[in-house]
Write an enzyme that holds these catalytic residues in place. Structure first.
Site, PDB file in Angstrom:
ATOM      1  N   TYR A  45       0.852  -1.195   0.000  1.00 35.26           N
ATOM      2  CA  TYR A  45       0.000   0.000   0.000  1.00 35.26           C
ATOM      3  C   TYR A  45       0.888   1.245   0.000  1.00 35.26           C
ATOM      4  CZ  TYR A  45      -3.707  -3.276   1.270  1.00 35.26           C
ATOM      5  OH  TYR A  45      -4.594  -4.322   1.278  1.00 35.26           O
ATOM      6  N   ASN A  68     -13.263  -0.742  -4.277  1.00 32.09           N
ATOM      7  CA  ASN A  68     -13.238  -1.120  -5.686  1.00 32.09           C
ATOM      8  C   ASN A  68     -13.747  -2.540  -5.883  1.00 32.09           C
ATOM      9  OD1 ASN A  68     -12.406  -1.042  -8.521  1.00 32.09           O
ATOM     10  ND2 ASN A  68     -10.930  -2.557  -7.839  1.00 32.09           N
ATOM     11  N   CYS A  75      -6.643  -5.915  -7.130  1.00 31.39           N
ATOM     12  CA  CYS A  75      -6.426  -5.444  -5.758  1.00 31.39           C
ATOM     13  C   CYS A  75      -5.700  -6.471  -4.893  1.00 31.39           C
ATOM     14  CB  CYS A  75      -7.763  -5.113  -5.099  1.00 31.39           C
ATOM     15  SG  CYS A  75      -8.677  -3.832  -5.928  1.00 31.39           S
ATOM     16  N   HIS A  76      -5.866  -7.748  -5.230  1.00 30.32           N
ATOM     17  CA  HIS A  76      -5.251  -8.800  -4.419  1.00 30.32           C
ATOM     18  C   HIS A  76      -3.729  -8.753  -4.466  1.00 30.32           C
ATOM     19  CE1 HIS A  76      -5.467 -10.525  -8.462  1.00 30.32           C
ATOM     20  NE2 HIS A  76      -4.475 -11.325  -8.108  1.00 30.32           N
ATOM     21  N   GLU A 103      -1.105 -17.293  -8.781  1.00 32.26           N
ATOM     22  CA  GLU A 103      -0.247 -16.516  -9.680  1.00 32.26           C
ATOM     23  C   GLU A 103       1.242 -16.781  -9.442  1.00 32.26           C
ATOM     24  OE1 GLU A 103      -1.451 -12.434  -9.200  1.00 32.26           O
ATOM     25  OE2 GLU A 103      -3.269 -12.734 -10.387  1.00 32.26           O
TER      26      GLU A 103
END
Length: 124
Positions: A45, A68, A75-76, A103
């Protein structure tokens, strides 16, 4: 002729509009940076805040991402500065961990190795 109360109400409304516009502009800047994070990488962040020129706005970044729900904004891929995964508005921490692992991001003891997986670096 308008009364003082009417003028004050109008000024407050204008200020609310300006504030809402500023918040939307900030959120759009956050989303643009987050969309550049590649699969298998993360950012904090704090580093996202620094990337948009507001290095002390990490909480505001978190709030923008919490609001969002656009699946095009990953966002993850944004985590806390200590490597902990943090919250996720689309299913909670377990879903966020699942997506990151899918991922290729390794999570050990509920933390991401920022040295290995970070694509933006905090400027402390």
């Amino acid at each position: 002729m308008k009364t003082y109360a009417q003028i004050k109400k109008r000024i407050l409304k204008d200020e609310e509009i300006k504030k809402a516009y500023k918040e939307l502009k900030f959120a759009d800047e956050v989303y643009a940076v987050v969309c550049k994070i590649s699969k298998g990488k993360v950012a904090t962040y704090k580093s996202v805040a620094a990337a948009i020129g507001s290095p002390r706005a990490s909480r505001a970044v978190a709030n923008a991402l919490a609001g969002n729900f656009d699946p095009k904004v990953p966002c993850h891929r944004v985590v806390r500065s200590d490597g902990r995964v943090g919250g996720y508005n689309r299913g909670g921490v377990k879903v966020k961990q699942f997506l990151l692992k899918k991922e290729g991001v390794e999570i050990k003891n509920s933390k991401v190795d920022l040295e290995k997986f970070s694509c933006l670096h905090n400027k402390s």
